[in-house]
Motif scaffolding. Structure first.
Motif, short mmCIF file in Angstrom:
data_model
loop_
_atom_site.label_atom_id
_atom_site.label_comp_id
_atom_site.label_asym_id
_atom_site.label_seq_id
_atom_site.Cartn_x
_atom_site.Cartn_y
_atom_site.Cartn_z
N PRO A 544 0.83 -1.22 0.00
CA PRO A 544 0.00 0.00 0.00
C PRO A 544 0.86 1.26 0.00
CG PRO A 544 -0.76 -1.56 1.65
CD PRO A 544 0.56 -2.07 1.17
N SER A 545 0.33 2.29 -0.65
CA SER A 545 0.99 3.59 -0.67
C SER A 545 0.43 4.51 0.42
CB SER A 545 0.81 4.26 -2.03
OG SER A 545 -0.57 4.45 -2.32
N CYS A 558 -4.31 0.67 -2.43
CA CYS A 558 -3.57 -0.16 -3.38
C CYS A 558 -4.06 0.15 -4.79
CB CYS A 558 -3.81 -1.64 -3.11
SG CYS A 558 -3.07 -2.25 -1.58
N PRO A 559 -3.23 -0.08 -5.80
CA PRO A 559 -3.71 0.11 -7.17
C PRO A 559 -4.91 -0.80 -7.45
CG PRO A 559 -1.32 -0.11 -7.12
CD PRO A 559 -1.82 -0.47 -5.75
N GLU A 583 -8.84 7.70 -4.47
CA GLU A 583 -7.74 8.53 -4.92
C GLU A 583 -6.96 9.01 -3.71
OE1 GLU A 583 -8.75 11.49 -8.04
OE2 GLU A 583 -10.80 10.78 -7.69
N ARG A 584 -5.67 9.05 -3.83
CA ARG A 584 -4.82 9.48 -2.72
C ARG A 584 -5.16 10.91 -2.30
NH1 ARG A 584 -0.15 7.62 -0.44
NH2 ARG A 584 1.17 9.16 0.59
N GLY A 585 -5.32 11.11 -1.00
CA GLY A 585 -5.61 12.42 -0.46
C GLY A 585 -7.06 12.82 -0.51
N ARG A 586 -7.94 11.96 -1.05
CA ARG A 586 -9.36 12.31 -1.17
C ARG A 586 -10.26 11.37 -0.40
NH1 ARG A 586 -10.13 15.98 -5.49
NH2 ARG A 586 -12.29 15.33 -5.78
N VAL A 587 -9.66 10.57 0.49
CA VAL A 587 -10.44 9.62 1.30
C VAL A 587 -9.96 9.72 2.74
CG1 VAL A 587 -10.78 7.16 1.78
CG2 VAL A 587 -10.98 8.00 -0.56
N GLN A 588 -10.91 9.72 3.68
CA GLN A 588 -10.57 9.67 5.10
C GLN A 588 -11.40 8.57 5.76
OE1 GLN A 588 -10.15 13.19 7.53
NE2 GLN A 588 -9.76 14.49 5.74
N ARG A 596 -15.44 10.04 1.12
CA ARG A 596 -14.75 10.27 -0.15
C ARG A 596 -15.09 11.66 -0.67
NH1 ARG A 596 -16.64 7.65 -5.91
NH2 ARG A 596 -14.83 8.24 -7.16
N GLN A 597 -14.09 12.43 -1.01
CA GLN A 597 -14.31 13.75 -1.59
C GLN A 597 -14.40 13.65 -3.10
OE1 GLN A 597 -11.26 16.66 -0.85
NE2 GLN A 597 -12.50 18.35 -1.60
#
Length: 772
Positions: A544-545, A558-559, A583-588, A596-597
């Motif tokens: 995971p990133s 993950c992709p 998407e990275r940075g758009r989920v908390q 999800r934003q």
């Protein structure tokens, strides 16, 4: 101000301003379990609210969503202004209550001019004139036009309207005006102020008198060399001129321009406007933008309005002045300043306006403690303690606040930088700064009178601080750069040291556990106190990133072509797949839900049933540009700012994770001859409604309750002095302590943890020394 929808299964709606919240029933359906709102704070320095024109019967304003409209003073009607510029060569004109539209087929073919009175609804058409081109101004009886000669210089003409017998009057001017320098600066029913380039080469300010059909140059105030540096205004009796930065205004009589007066103003910047024989001044330097009236003949000034919109004083076509202001920003109105019976200016309210709130920037939420930033008058933070469950009203006044003047490192919100001020979950916020050649963590206790301390971190020389990724209790995970290479570090801010771990860029904190990628696949939870791996979760065939943890839930990015996106439930290792590609940075990740934003708002997915169920009615249809949102990882709600700058807090249905102990720091010994209290701290996964500390004498078996408490948010740190409930020191020896806490949301069992402490009592009759 735009309205937000009423959301949730039990919503709290705010009427206006910063008034009290009241509970109202919400629509039935699968909506939020509860919702609270916190109204925006009023501006201390109201923001600029532009007035585009004012007449005796109405005012032209701009909507926040875009577009101009005319608002009636008499009945409050709001009429959109016609869009005159539908073609590439069309132009719009506006004077008070009247709007003019000119339709052109080419840049050199002037068209007919349509004048529409917004107050009466009457429309008049002035036919195109051969050899004449319309300017941007007109009077109740005439329209200003010009003709151009072969040298591109113009002669001004006043073209009569329906009620004017004189159909074409040439304006007497001292010289012909270059067309490329002609500019109508401001106008009223009697005339206009115009600037142009004179034959001598400088810019000239001149007064056009409609009745006399004359254009007369005006001498600029002493020291002024260009009209662009002069504040000018047309009153019914005087023209006022004041050089920016000067405390003296020069007034010239419109009846006889050779008659002048000088008025000393209380401010050197801001707008001025003559009303009768008084000069109205808006102080742009003061935080309130106060409006004062000064008699032209000399005498005591009068305060007309203590608070007004910045730079909003507008010339009315009838010689009056108009501006937006009020007693506070939640009680805002349009005001008219006109001459009263004794000639002195009188302030009257002509139209109510929507509240003018401060802009919210940056939100954080942890253990039911909300921190919201705002821009005006200085960048600042406000802290609120909100109910952790149910529909009890949220308190509308902050528990504490601080601004950039107090401490820029922690009290200055930075929009778009989520790692600038980060909550730890135990009542503190942290940020990074440089310290000497290294890095320090700044720590603010978020309580009234809370202190700020700086924690230098040994071993960070040569590193530059960047941003904090997240924090949990005493541990902080943050990014630095060393030789232009980013590194992730974890520090214990209470011990003041960097821990010997090398987190990957995906790592995250939850209590005393550092979650990170395990090679080659999977996720490990490492206890920062011992360095041992205490938890593990597989992640398929992906490294995971990004990792997020909240309660019993863990999310890893993950992709999508490698692994199905989803969230793991740690106690059962059950995987809940997501119906979208994150998407990275758009989920908390929250405790049992995920937000999800999207470009047009937020989506909330409830995970607590074992499936990702899209919640309806929790988040707004769309977030305004710059709006912020966040989640409370510690068993709490989602928070977001609506278009009206109100902060909404909404929860999802179902049970949150059980209350859990996520870190502890408990001294094994307590020598009360040397110390005042036993050092013990327990960090918990979500707020508790009550807690109890008992000690049992191992020798006698006697158990007693030595401390109790209520409403603990993230941290329980009792100050036990080694005494029994009767006030006597217990005998020296081994004691078993037990902490029991009850969850504030009423969901799940109590949590209980135990250990031992060896105590030494002071000599009989003695007292432990006071703590230095």
């Amino acid at each position: 101000m735009r309205r937000s929808r009423v959301l949730g299964a039990a919503a709290l709606a705010l009427a206006t301003g910063i008034g009290a919240l009241t509970a109202v029933p919400a629509a039935a359906g699968p909506a939020a379990a509860d919702e609270l709102t916190i109204a925006p704070l009023a501006h201390q320095e109201p923001s600029y609210q532009p007035i585009y024109g004012a007449g005796p019967k109405g005012v032209v304003l701009a909507r926040p969503s875009g577009g101009l409209y005319w608002k009636s003073f008499e009945d409050g009607r709001e009429v959109p202004l016609a869009d005159c510029a539908t073609g590439p060569y069309d132009q719009s004109l506006q004077l008070g209550d009247t709007v003019g539209c000119e339709r052109r087929t080419s840049p050199t073919a002037p068209g007919a001019l349509t004048l529409h009175d917004q107050a009466t609804g009457r429309t008049e058409t002035v036919a195109a004139q051969v050899g004449r081109t319309w300017t941007t101004t007109f009077s109740p009886t005439q329209v200003l036009a010009y003709e151009t000669d072969a040298e591109d210089r113009i002669t001004l003409h006043l073209i009569g309207r329906e009620n004017e017998a004189r159909k074409d009057v040439t304006v007497s001017a001292p010289e012909r005006i270059p067309i490329d320098s002609f500019w109508v600066r401001t106008s009223d029913e009697k005339g206009a102020l115009i600037t142009y380039r004179s034959a001598a080469g400088g810019q000239t300010l001149a007064l056009l008198d409609y009745a006399r059909a004359t254009l007369t140059p005006l001498a600029l105030p002493d020291g002024a060399t260009d009209p662009g540096g002069v504040d000018y205004s047309l009153g019914s009796q005087w023209v006022s001129l004041r050089e920016n930065g000067s405390g003296t205004a020069t007034l010239r009589s419109r009846a006889d321009l050779t008659v002048t007066r000088s008025v000393n103003t209380p401010t050197t910047y801001g707008r001025t406007h003559p009303v009768g024989d008084w000069l109205v001044v808006q102080d742009h330097n003061a935080t309130s933008n106060a409006v004062t009236a000064l008699p032209v003949a000399g005498g005591a000034p009068r305060t007309l309005l203590a608070r007004a919109s910045d730079r909003a004083l507008k010339t009315g076509t009838d010689g009056s002045a108009y501006l937006a202001g009020g007693t506070d920003s939640s009680h805002w109105a349009m005001h008219r300043i006109a001459s009263g019976p004794d000639g002195a200016p009188v302030l009257s309210t002509v139209a109510a306006l929507p509240p003018n709130p401060a802009d919210r920037v940056t939100l954080s939420l942890a253990q039911g403690r909300l921190i919201a930033g705002q821009e005006d008058p200085t960048r600042s933070l406000q802290g609120y303690t909100v109910p952790v469950a149910g529909t009890a009203p949220a308190k509308q006044t902050p528990d504490w606040s601080c601004d950039e003047n107090q401490d820029e490192r922690l009290c200055r919100p930075r929009s778009g930088l989520p790692g600038w001020t980060v909550p730890t979950g135990d009542g503190r916020i942290v940020s990074l700064s440089t310290h000497g050649a290294g890095v320090a963590v700044n720590v603010l206790e978020t309580r009234p009178g809370g202190t700020v301390r700086q924690v230098p971190l040994p071993g960070t020389d040569g590193m530059q601080p960047y941003l904090i990724k997240n924090a949990s209790g005493r541990f902080v995970l943050f990014t630095v750069t060393e030789k232009n290479t980013p590194r992730l570090l974890v520090a214990d801010i209470d011990a003041g040291k960097v821990l010997d771990f090398k987190p990957s860029s995906a790592a995250t904190l939850w209590g005393a556990t550092l979650w990170d990628v395990k090679s080659p696949y999977g996720l490990d939870g490492t206890d920062l106190r011992t360095g041992r791996v205490t938890q593990h979760q597989g992640s398929g065939l992906c490294r995971p990133s990004e990792i997020q943890v909240s309660g019993d839930w863990i999310y890893s990015l993950c992709p999508a072509d490698v692994e199905t996106p989803g969230v793991w439930h740690l106690p059962t290792h059950k995987f809940v797949s997501l119906p979208f590609v994150p998407e990275r940075g758009r989920v908390q990740l929250g405790d049992g839900y995920l937000v999800r934003q999207k470009d047009n708002g937020l989506e909330v997915y409830n995970l607590r049933s074992g499936k990702a169920v899209r919640e309806s009615g929790i988040a707004p249809e769309a977030l305004a540009y710059g709006s912020d949102w966040t989640v409370d990882r510690f068993g709490g709600r989602l928070a977001y700012t609506g278009p009206d700058e109100t902060v909404h807090l909404a929860g999802v249905a179902g049970d949150a994770s059980p209350l859990a102990l996520i870190d502890q720091d408990v001294a094994a010994t307590a020598d009360f001859r040397q110390v005042k209290t036993w050092q013990a701290r327990w960090w918990l996964s979500k707020p508790v409604s009550s807690w109890k500390l008992t000690v049992r004498d191992k020798a006698s078996g006697m158990t007693m309750t030595v401390r109790t408490g209520t409403d603990a948010r993230g941290l329980i740190a009792p100050a036990w002095d080694g005494k029994s409930p009767t006030g006597a020191y217990l005998f020296s020896g081994e004691y078993e302590w037990t902490l029991t806490a009850r969850p504030a949301d009423g969901r799940g069992a109590e949590v209980s943890t135990s250990g031992t402490v060896s105590t030494t009592r002071p000599p009989t009759g003695g007292r432990p020394p006071a703590r230095p």
